[in-house]
Design a protein around this motif. Structure first.
Motif, PDB file in Angstrom:
ATOM      1  N   ASN A  39      43.830  25.167  18.631  1.00 47.10           N
ATOM      2  CA  ASN A  39      43.102  26.043  17.719  1.00 47.10           C
ATOM      3  C   ASN A  39      43.224  25.581  16.272  1.00 47.10           C
ATOM      4  O   ASN A  39      44.231  24.984  15.883  1.00 47.10           O
ATOM      5  CB  ASN A  39      43.647  27.479  17.813  1.00 47.10           C
ATOM      6  CG  ASN A  39      43.436  28.093  19.173  1.00 47.10           C
ATOM      7  OD1 ASN A  39      42.476  27.758  19.872  1.00 47.10           O
ATOM      8  ND2 ASN A  39      44.333  28.979  19.585  1.00 47.10           N
ATOM      9  N   LEU A  51      35.521  25.208  15.183  1.00 44.19           N
ATOM     10  CA  LEU A  51      35.956  25.588  13.843  1.00 44.19           C
ATOM     11  C   LEU A  51      36.526  24.380  13.112  1.00 44.19           C
ATOM     12  O   LEU A  51      37.628  23.911  13.417  1.00 44.19           O
ATOM     13  CB  LEU A  51      37.019  26.700  13.904  1.00 44.19           C
ATOM     14  CG  LEU A  51      37.576  27.179  12.551  1.00 44.19           C
ATOM     15  CD1 LEU A  51      36.458  27.744  11.680  1.00 44.19           C
ATOM     16  CD2 LEU A  51      38.675  28.224  12.757  1.00 44.19           C
ATOM     17  N   GLY A  71      39.864  29.713  15.532  1.00 44.38           N
ATOM     18  CA  GLY A  71      38.881  29.256  16.506  1.00 44.38           C
ATOM     19  C   GLY A  71      39.326  27.954  17.141  1.00 44.38           C
ATOM     20  O   GLY A  71      40.214  27.268  16.623  1.00 44.38           O
ATOM     21  N   HIS A 116      34.283  34.152  14.778  1.00 45.45           N
ATOM     22  CA  HIS A 116      35.625  33.769  15.194  1.00 45.45           C
ATOM     23  C   HIS A 116      36.562  34.972  15.085  1.00 45.45           C
ATOM     24  O   HIS A 116      36.256  35.966  14.413  1.00 45.45           O
ATOM     25  CB  HIS A 116      36.165  32.637  14.327  1.00 45.45           C
ATOM     26  CG  HIS A 116      35.417  31.345  14.468  1.00 45.45           C
ATOM     27  ND1 HIS A 116      35.456  30.575  15.600  1.00 45.45           N
ATOM     28  CD2 HIS A 116      34.596  30.702  13.606  1.00 45.45           C
ATOM     29  CE1 HIS A 116      34.701  29.496  15.435  1.00 45.45           C
ATOM     30  NE2 HIS A 116      34.160  29.550  14.234  1.00 45.45           N
TER      31      HIS A 116
END
Length: 519
Positions: free
Chosen positions: A458, A485, A480, A357
């Motif tokens: 994100n 993530l 990420g 990431h």
């Protein structure tokens, strides 16, 4: 290696010690194996290893006078809002062993642990000349005056006269002010610190910009210093969150041994190094029985090694054994060539590759969390961040990591409601409520995230890196997309972040708290 101060070749070490190159190589093999020496892969030259730093810091933390003075320095720096440093006199002259930055009135001065100062020109050095009666301090001052006389002989009489006046004033008031000796426009305010026997142990120096230190404020600061008993052992310990909490409370850690070191070393060196390691692990003075048990040897054998270590100044003994002054000198010598930011920057691409990431590195700047590095991966994310971006303290994972692990006095201004619109418009993130519960959770987990409602596309996870003083050096953040993530408490990526930042903090010299060795 301590005397050289730079990486040295095997032949140079052989000539300096009177040993054959083969003998020196055998010792160096063991020193490298236990992390007390390292070898440059390109030049093959040798220098002190990172465990030298850990020995020096342990010596610093386990000498009561230094530990008490460090607590007082932090507290007093906060009260005065001045940069502060604690210095001791070493064979290299006045040397910084503790540095505390001002909370709001920050100044741009490149001072860190291991920085050395002029004995004659600085307030710090002059305070040693005033109160340190040792031949070393006197000789250092005379040598500097002689060197200045060789460069410009006509200036020496005036300098000597000014110096005598300054030293007399220092002895009378125990406060000495010098402007511009370190950096033009920067004022030093130095005061002595004495040990329990009344001997000079260190000098505390407070630094500020001359524009912030008019005559009235200087007088107020001097009165505050002289009214405060710097020799007191029961100082108030400020309630600040230094250190990263339970994730760092680990067991007996091995020395930073180089895994590729092979060849025949010297077994006695490695056994002695394990005894030194026991002091780092215990974090306090120890008995012969405790030291022998931690290394797995008999008390009689441990005593024999300790006799040799005492002769070298690596160990001292009163009612207990503790690390000696040469351990401090090893740590300071390592610090003179140590660049923690270079270590962190070299590590970022490795973390980005491992975790997959985008990785950000942020420091605490004049306007709060400030991004100084962005390392991207093939899995790109859309984000409103670049080098120089400033993050909201409460509305971003990065800011919350700073807020959780830094002293509240340093971040509270940026957490208050009603921040100026101009300020909030320039920050990444929308300020959110942030109280003791959020702070405690972040400290318990070792990483910070942001509320779900604030991350539509994100996710972000941020973890602190701690320096050798246990203070936040920087914050690392991974970003990420929400699909790849996870930011839950058991997130695999978060576990990797905590593991990696923990290892990096260790490399920067952070000494984790440990439980006592059983028995």
């Amino acid at each position: 290696m301590v005397d050289a101060g730079v990486p040295v070749a095997l032949k140079e070490l052989s000539a300096a010690t009177g040993l054959t190159p083969a003998q020196v190589h055998g010792y160096l093999t063991s020193f490298r194996r236990v992390g007390l020496a390292s070898q440059h892969s390109e030049t093959s030259r040798y220098e002190l290893g990172s465990y030298a730093l850990r020995l020096g810091l342990t010596r610093l933390n386990t000498v009561p006078c230094y530990a008490n003075a460090g607590t007082w320095l932090f507290d007093f720096s906060s009260r005065l809002d001045l940069m502060a440093m604690l210095t001791i006199f070493t064979p290299k002259g006045p040397t910084a062993i503790n540095v505390v930055h001002a909370q709001e009135r920050r100044i741009d001065v490149n001072i860190r642990l291991g920085t050395q100062f002029s004995t004659v020109e600085t307030a710090t050095g002059r305070m040693f000349m005033a109160f340190d009666s040792s031949d070393a301090a006197k000789g250092r001052g005379e040598a500097e005056l002689h060197a200045q006389g060789a460069a410009a002989s006509e200036t020496v009489p005036g300098l000597e006269g000014n110096l005598r006046t300054a030293l007399a004033d220092a002895r009378e008031s125990r406060v000495l002010v010098v402007n511009g000796a370190l950096v033009p426009g920067i004022v030093e305010i130095a005061t002595p610190i004495f040990d329990e026997d009344g001997q000079l142990a260190a000098v505390a120096t407070f630094l500020g910009h001359e524009d912030d230190l008019d005559e009235a404020r200087l007088d107020s600061i001097k009165r505050a210093i002289t009214a405060d008993d710097t020799a007191a052992s029961d100082r108030h310990v400020p309630d600040v969150p230094l250190g990263p909490g339970q994730w760092f409370d680990t067991g007996f850690e091995p020395m930073d041994a180089a895994p590729d070191v092979t060849g025949k070393g010297v077994q006695s060196i490695e056994t002695a190094a394990r005894l030194l390691q026991a002091f780092v692990y215990l974090g306090r003075p120890a008995t012969l029985k405790e030291l022998a048990a931690s290394v797995g040897i008999t008390p009689a054998l441990a005593h024999a090694y300790l006799v040799s270590l005492k002769a070298l100044g690596l160990v001292t003994q009163d009612t207990h054994y503790r690390l000696g002054p040469f351990a401090m000198e090893l740590g300071l010598a390592y610090l003179r060539n140590f660049d923690p930011m270079a270590v962190v920057r070299d590590w970022l691409p490795k973390l980005s590759e491992r975790i997959g990431h985008t990785v950000l590195l942020s420091i605490w700047g004049a306007f709060g969390p400030t991004v100084i590095s962005v390392t991207e991966t093939a899995r790109a994310v859309h984000m409103n961040t670049k080098v120089g971006s400033v993050y909201s303290v409460t509305g971003t994972a990065t800011g919350r990591a700073f807020a959780a692990f830094m002293p509240h006095d340093m971040t509270r201004t940026f957490q208050q409601a009603g921040l100026p619109k101009l300020f909030t418009e320039r920050c990444v993130g929308v300020p959110q409520p942030f109280g003791p519960e959020e702070r405690d959770k972040i400290r318990r987990l070792g990483f910070a995230t942001v509320p779900r409602s604030l991350r539509p596309r994100n996710n972000a996870i941020a973890a602190p890196i701690f320096d050798l003083l246990g203070q936040v050096f920087a914050v690392v953040t991974i970003i990420g997309d929400t699909q790849h993530l996870s930011v839950e408490d058991d997130s695999p990526a978060a576990g990797i972040m905590v593991e990696e930042t923990r290892a990096l903090s260790h490399e920067l010299g952070y000494i984790a708290p440990h439980a006592p060795i059983p028995g």
